[in-house]
Design an enzyme around this catalytic site. Structure first.
Site, PDB file in Angstrom:
ATOM      1  N   ASP A  27      36.322  32.964  36.123  1.00 33.08           N
ATOM      2  CA  ASP A  27      36.724  31.500  36.837  1.00 33.08           C
ATOM      3  C   ASP A  27      35.950  31.270  37.635  1.00 33.08           C
ATOM      4  O   ASP A  27      36.335  29.957  37.755  1.00 33.08           O
ATOM      5  CB  ASP A  27      37.821  32.422  37.297  1.00 33.08           C
ATOM      6  CG  ASP A  27      38.904  32.756  36.558  1.00 33.08           C
ATOM      7  OD1 ASP A  27      40.043  32.094  35.657  1.00 33.08           O
ATOM      8  OD2 ASP A  27      38.403  33.573  35.761  1.00 33.08           O
ATOM      9  N   ARG A  80      47.275  28.881  31.997  1.00 34.46           N
ATOM     10  CA  ARG A  80      46.322  29.537  32.433  1.00 34.46           C
ATOM     11  C   ARG A  80      45.262  29.429  31.892  1.00 34.46           C
ATOM     12  O   ARG A  80      44.706  28.901  31.299  1.00 34.46           O
ATOM     13  CB  ARG A  80      46.923  30.706  32.692  1.00 34.46           C
ATOM     14  CG  ARG A  80      47.425  31.045  31.425  1.00 34.46           C
ATOM     15  CD  ARG A  80      47.066  32.614  31.305  1.00 34.46           C
ATOM     16  NE  ARG A  80      45.450  33.049  31.293  1.00 34.46           N
ATOM     17  CZ  ARG A  80      44.907  32.766  30.484  1.00 34.46           C
ATOM     18  NH1 ARG A  80      45.473  32.661  29.710  1.00 34.46           N
ATOM     19  NH2 ARG A  80      43.806  33.255  30.462  1.00 34.46           N
ATOM     20  N   GLN A 106      47.253  39.405  29.428  1.00 38.79           N
ATOM     21  CA  GLN A 106      46.703  38.158  29.028  1.00 38.79           C
ATOM     22  C   GLN A 106      45.980  39.400  27.946  1.00 38.79           C
ATOM     23  O   GLN A 106      46.176  38.704  26.746  1.00 38.79           O
ATOM     24  CB  GLN A 106      45.730  37.566  30.034  1.00 38.79           C
ATOM     25  CG  GLN A 106      46.975  36.903  31.059  1.00 38.79           C
ATOM     26  CD  GLN A 106      46.633  37.977  32.838  1.00 38.79           C
ATOM     27  OE1 GLN A 106      46.533  38.592  32.437  1.00 38.79           O
ATOM     28  NE2 GLN A 106      47.178  36.936  33.386  1.00 38.79           N
TER      29      GLN A 106
HETATM   30  O1  MRU Z   1      44.568  34.050  36.225  1.00 37.06           O
HETATM   31  P1  MRU Z   1      44.406  33.520  34.156  1.00 37.06           P
HETATM   32  O2  MRU Z   1      45.141  34.235  33.460  1.00 37.06           O
HETATM   33  O3  MRU Z   1      44.589  32.473  34.867  1.00 37.06           O
HETATM   34  O4  MRU Z   1      42.564  34.252  34.467  1.00 37.06           O
HETATM   35  C1  MRU Z   1      42.244  34.227  33.695  1.00 37.06           C
HETATM   36  C2  MRU Z   1      41.286  34.465  33.658  1.00 37.06           C
HETATM   37  O5  MRU Z   1      40.434  35.260  35.172  1.00 37.06           O
HETATM   38  C3  MRU Z   1      40.069  34.827  32.061  1.00 37.06           C
HETATM   39  O6  MRU Z   1      39.744  36.394  32.654  1.00 37.06           O
HETATM   40  C4  MRU Z   1      38.896  33.581  32.374  1.00 37.06           C
HETATM   41  O7  MRU Z   1      38.357  34.344  32.545  1.00 37.06           O
HETATM   42  C5  MRU Z   1      39.180  32.812  32.845  1.00 37.06           C
HETATM   43  S1  MRU Z   1      39.266  31.929  32.018  1.00 37.06           S
HETATM   44  C6  MRU Z   1      38.779  31.669  30.331  1.00 37.06           C
END
Ligand code: MRU
Length: 350
Positions: free
Chosen positions: A222, A44, A181
């Site tokens: 993201d 992820r 996370q």
């Molecule tokens: O659902 P995820 O764990 O894949 O989402 C990741 C995120 O939202 C992080 O906060 C992020 O800032 C992006 S990855 C560096």
């Protein structure tokens, strides 16, 4: 150690659902296995997803089968982080040249993310030092470290760089519901790097800022839209509102591969909803429940047992579980990529 890589003809990645309890490396030989790993968040984080998508196309290219179907599956495994579809498309564009060309492209995607992490850490640390004062106390959300990238990371990379410079005051890692996370992954990475930290319960951020305990918020993205709207893990918007109210900087650190000029604003982005069971089951991903059962010698064991075919620990009722939210560009002080610092607060635009 790299979070994800191509090793002897297959994809190997750290299973992030098993952390912090176990450091396990999964070896994935098929696109179906990789898609399942992406969907259950074994891998992820936007940059890591871009690499996973590209390596997934390489897997498909090196095996007999329908590559068009594989590309479609990979591209749509998760909808919100732009990196996934982008990584898949980059590698897929080389399919006519053969499997080795696809793999070469996927490894280039990987290497670009590694280089971007190093550059962002430096630029991000410089900006945080400039905006947040000496030895700032920083709050970060979700996980943006090496686990979310390949090595290094985005926002957490900048925090770690400040630590290396002996210029970091303190770190608060918000726990980040529903999969924790922050509490599981960011805390694990900070601990391994020897950075003192505290985990903040998820709703506490804005209040801690109002109480004067935070000098700046730094987190990742993201997807960054053409107008500067930032799509990031659910809870980001609340932190941005808290930062604005407290008058402290709100800094986003993300690679250029997360900037999406083709999406005008946050309203156009599909926000993944991860369903009710993830929320109503004690906040522990299913993979951890066996562990909990083993470790638990209190009365909790009964509550963790499967009942009526429902996942262990699930209560009655439904839940709403958007994985991401949209932070309007007006609330963002600056966006740092590997190439530039965009001061949205000064009217600069993506
Ligand atoms: O659902 P995820 O764990 O894949 O989402 C990741 C995120 O939202 C992080 O906060 C992020 O800032 C992006 S990855 C560096």
């Amino acid at each position: 150690m790299r979070t994800i890589d191509w090793v002897d003809g297959a994809v190997e990645l750290i299973d992030q659902t098993a952390l912090p309890g176990r450091l396990t490396v999964l070896r994935l030989d098929t696109v179906d296995e990789l898609v399942a790993a992406i969907q259950r968040l074994a891998v992820r984080g936007a940059p890591a997803l871009g690499v996973a998508g590209a390596l997934g196309v390489a897997l498909a290219a090196h095996r007999p089968g329908d590559t068009t179907a594989a590309v479609h599956l990979l591209e749509h495994a998760r909808p919100t982080a732009v990196n996934l579809a982008r990584g898949v498309r980059r590698a897929a564009a080389r399919l006519p040249e053969g499997a080795d060309a696809v793999l070469a492209e996927a490894l280039t995607v990987r290497d670009e993310e590694i280089a971007a992490s190093a550059a962002m850490a430096n630029l991000g640390a410089d900006l945080l030092a400039e905006l947040c004062g000496e030895r700032p106390r920083l709050l970060t959300h979700c996980n943006t470290g090496a686990l979310a990238a390949v090595v290094g990371g985005t926002a957490l990379g900048a925090v770690l760089e400040l630590h290396r410079r002996d210029a970091l005051g303190a770190v608060l890692a918000s726990e980040t519901r529903p999969l924790l996370q922050g509490a599981r992954l960011t805390a694990w990475e900070l601990g391994r790097a020897g950075v003192p930290y505290r985990v903040a319960v998820d709703g506490a951020g804005p209040f801690l800022m109002a109480r004067g305990e935070v000098d700046g918020v730094v987190l990742g993205a993201d997807r960054i839209c053409a107008n500067g709207d930032v799509i990031n893990k659910i809870g980001t918007y609340a932190h941005a509102l808290g930062a604005r109210r407290a008058g402290i900087p709100f800094v986003v650190v993300a690679p250029e591969s997360t900037v999406d000029p083709d999406t005008a604003d946050g309203a156009q982005v599909e926000i993944e909803d991860r369903g009710a069971a993830e929320v109503l089951s004690y906040g522990h991903p299913p993979e951890q429940r066996d562990d909990l059962r083993e470790r638990d010698d209190s009365g909790e064991r009964d509550d963790l047992r499967e009942r009526d075919g429902r996942p262990a620990g699930v209560g009655a009722g439904d839940a709403v579980n958007p994985a991401f939210d949209v932070t309007p560009y007006e609330l963002v002080t600056a966006i740092v990529t590997e190439r530039r610092v965009i001061r949205l607060d000064r009217g600069e635009r993506v």
